[in-house]
Design a protein around this motif. Structure first.
Motif, mmCIF file in Angstrom:
data_model
loop_
_atom_site.group_PDB
_atom_site.id
_atom_site.type_symbol
_atom_site.label_atom_id
_atom_site.label_comp_id
_atom_site.label_asym_id
_atom_site.label_seq_id
_atom_site.Cartn_x
_atom_site.Cartn_y
_atom_site.Cartn_z
ATOM 1 N N GLU A 98 44.776 16.022 54.527
ATOM 2 C CA GLU A 98 44.775 15.154 55.283
ATOM 3 C C GLU A 98 43.514 14.828 55.645
ATOM 4 O O GLU A 98 42.806 15.631 56.238
ATOM 5 N N LEU A 99 43.121 13.365 55.233
ATOM 6 C CA LEU A 99 41.967 13.182 55.590
ATOM 7 C C LEU A 99 41.588 12.913 57.388
ATOM 8 O O LEU A 99 41.876 12.829 57.863
ATOM 9 N N LEU A 100 39.903 13.544 57.395
ATOM 10 C CA LEU A 100 39.495 13.292 58.490
ATOM 11 C C LEU A 100 38.855 12.154 58.644
ATOM 12 O O LEU A 100 37.905 13.043 59.129
ATOM 13 N N LEU A 101 38.576 11.872 58.658
ATOM 14 C CA LEU A 101 38.272 10.084 58.166
ATOM 15 C C LEU A 101 38.168 9.361 59.984
ATOM 16 O O LEU A 101 39.452 7.977 59.756
ATOM 17 N N LEU A 149 29.124 23.789 51.607
ATOM 18 C CA LEU A 149 27.702 23.633 50.798
ATOM 19 C C LEU A 149 26.859 22.997 51.709
ATOM 20 O O LEU A 149 27.674 21.818 51.823
ATOM 21 N N GLN A 150 25.319 23.333 51.063
ATOM 22 C CA GLN A 150 24.680 22.231 51.400
ATOM 23 C C GLN A 150 24.418 21.167 50.766
ATOM 24 O O GLN A 150 24.467 21.362 49.820
ATOM 25 N N GLY A 151 24.125 20.197 51.601
ATOM 26 C CA GLY A 151 24.652 18.637 51.635
ATOM 27 C C GLY A 151 26.325 18.396 51.309
ATOM 28 O O GLY A 151 26.045 17.342 50.723
ATOM 29 N N THR A 152 26.676 18.801 51.494
ATOM 30 C CA THR A 152 28.085 18.228 51.467
ATOM 31 C C THR A 152 28.980 18.587 52.282
ATOM 32 O O THR A 152 28.740 19.422 53.537
ATOM 33 N N ARG A 153 30.071 17.668 52.835
ATOM 34 C CA ARG A 153 31.264 17.769 54.019
ATOM 35 C C ARG A 153 32.431 17.802 53.033
ATOM 36 O O ARG A 153 32.743 17.206 52.643
ATOM 37 N N MET A 154 33.528 18.874 54.189
ATOM 38 C CA MET A 154 34.971 18.640 53.335
ATOM 39 C C MET A 154 35.503 17.698 54.851
ATOM 40 O O MET A 154 35.428 18.254 55.561
ATOM 41 N N VAL A 155 36.241 17.271 54.144
ATOM 42 C CA VAL A 155 36.204 15.723 54.990
ATOM 43 C C VAL A 155 37.771 15.555 55.316
ATOM 44 O O VAL A 155 38.616 14.988 55.453
ATOM 45 N N ALA A 156 38.696 16.997 54.878
ATOM 46 C CA ALA A 156 40.142 16.695 54.594
ATOM 47 C C ALA A 156 40.802 18.371 54.835
ATOM 48 O O ALA A 156 39.418 19.103 54.930
ATOM 49 N N VAL A 157 41.990 18.254 55.001
ATOM 50 C CA VAL A 157 42.468 19.098 55.352
ATOM 51 C C VAL A 157 43.464 19.189 54.550
ATOM 52 O O VAL A 157 44.181 18.304 54.517
ATOM 53 N N GLN A 158 43.554 20.535 53.449
ATOM 54 C CA GLN A 158 44.789 20.564 52.295
ATOM 55 C C GLN A 158 45.984 20.876 52.813
ATOM 56 O O GLN A 158 46.592 22.101 54.099
ATOM 57 N N THR A 159 47.224 20.759 53.496
ATOM 58 C CA THR A 159 48.405 20.820 54.067
ATOM 59 C C THR A 159 49.356 20.848 53.300
ATOM 60 O O THR A 159 50.513 21.088 53.169
ATOM 61 N N GLY A 160 49.390 21.209 51.733
ATOM 62 C CA GLY A 160 50.895 21.470 50.817
ATOM 63 C C GLY A 160 51.316 22.973 50.782
ATOM 64 O O GLY A 160 50.325 23.412 51.030
ATOM 65 N N PRO A 161 51.905 22.798 49.670
ATOM 66 C CA PRO A 161 52.841 24.041 49.209
ATOM 67 C C PRO A 161 51.179 25.148 48.815
ATOM 68 O O PRO A 161 51.377 25.922 48.981
#
Length: 338
Positions: A25-28, A75-87
């Motif tokens: 699930e992308l949070l964009l 980590l510094q310099g990165t953004r996690m822009v998604a939520v993993q929703t699979g099994p």
């Protein structure tokens, strides 16, 4: 506004049977440039600050959107822009951490538990963050979410089959095994054989592990590994049995009736001749995980299976994950049952 994407992670094919469809699930926000969605999907839901700036966002807007949509900073310099929703969401989250390290630390190699995730090795205790290895002279400063180990790395120790610099399977096993407790170590080795890692590779890894801290406590496990153990829980139970001098005689033994039909396949078997009560049959050991045995249908199947086994004069002992944390619990119960 979030977008839900199902995608096939072909890059993971060398490490795992990538046949199950992952969900992300992308949070964009829809107002963001469209190519960011494709870039995020190709990078396991991680974008760098540089990539967001190149797309036309300024740092203030990155901060505001990230706070509103729940972006994480692995980590510094990165953004996690998604939520993993699979099994396999838990594994996918660790893979996202690995991706973040690969994006901002191109000269480091994923190692230990992080490399094990890339190779699809099971049974490794989960750790938040990512572990990387750097050679002497290229030290990095550890930071929250980043564990840095300085180790020599040869050209044969590092591979990049998924575009991420990762220690080879042999190097990963040699580094990882001495750091694990015995139940986890046997689970990792059993799983490696199920992934068709060759015995010769295990022998090479064993030689490389010798001399490192903790190698003696797991040195015998390399030869005890067995691909017939189907789950990490079975491996953990078997480890406690081995350490209690009650190693099973068979794993996944197929029991047949007079017509040749397989009516049961117990996880582990202690033969009749080892019992103090010769009038009884074998002692069967079942490792009951929450997933395979937690549904009502599984409960009925387990009941029918137990009825068939008990009708033949055998006995059954069942163990769960919690039982494996106490080194004495499983041997004590088995000795009482014998």
């Amino acid at each position: 506004m979030a977008f839900v994407h199902s995608y096939q992670d072909d890059d993971d094919a060398p490490a795992a049977a990538a046949t199950s469809l992952r969900r992300m699930e992308l949070l964009l926000d829809p107002s963001l440039p469209q190519h960011l969605a494709g870039l995020a999907l190709s990078q396991r839901g991680v974008l760098t600050t540089g990539q967001l700036l190149a797309a036309g966002l300024n740092r203030t807007r990155i901060h505001d959107i990230g706070r509103r949509d729940g972006w994480r900073t692995p980590l510094q310099g990165t953004r996690m822009v998604a939520v993993q929703t699979g099994p396999d969401a838990s594994q996918d989250l660790m893979r996202a951490w690995n991706q973040a390290a690969a994006l901002v630390l191109p000269h480091a190699a994923l190692g230990f538990d992080s490399a094990a995730v890339e190779w699809g090795l099971v049974g490794v205790p989960r750790c938040d963050g990512v572990t990387v290895i750097v050679p002497p002279g290229k030290e990095l400063r550890a930071r929250p979410g980043l564990r840095v180990l300085v180790r020599p790395l040869t050209t044969h120790d590092v591979v990049s089959p998924w575009g991420l610099r990762t220690t080879s399977m042999v190097r990963t096993l040699a580094d990882l095994l001495p750091t694990l407790d015995r139940p986890s170590g046997l689970a990792v080795l059993d799983g490696a054989l199920r992934r068709r890692v060759r015995r010769s590779d295990l022998a090479t890894a064993r030689e490389r592990a010798r001399g490192s801290n903790g190698w003696r406590q797991v040195d015998d496990l390399w030869e005890l590994a067995n691909p017939d153990a189907e789950t990490p829980l079975e491996s953990r139970v078997r480890s406690r049995m081995i350490d209690g001098h009650l190693a099973p005689n068979a794993l996944q033994q197929r029991l047949r009736d007079s017509s040749g039909r397989v009516y049961a396949r117990p996880d582990m078997t202690i033969d009749r001749h080892r019992r103090r009560r010769p009038e009884r049959g074998p002692l069967y050991i079942e490792a009951d995980g929450r997933g395979p045995h937690g549904s009502p249908g599984a409960a009925y199947r387990d009941r029918d299976k137990a009825s068939d086994l008990l009708a033949d004069g055998a006995d059954i002992e069942r163990f769960t994950w919690d039982d494996t944390f106490d080194p004495m619990r499983i041997p004590w119960r088995l000795r009482r049952a014998l």
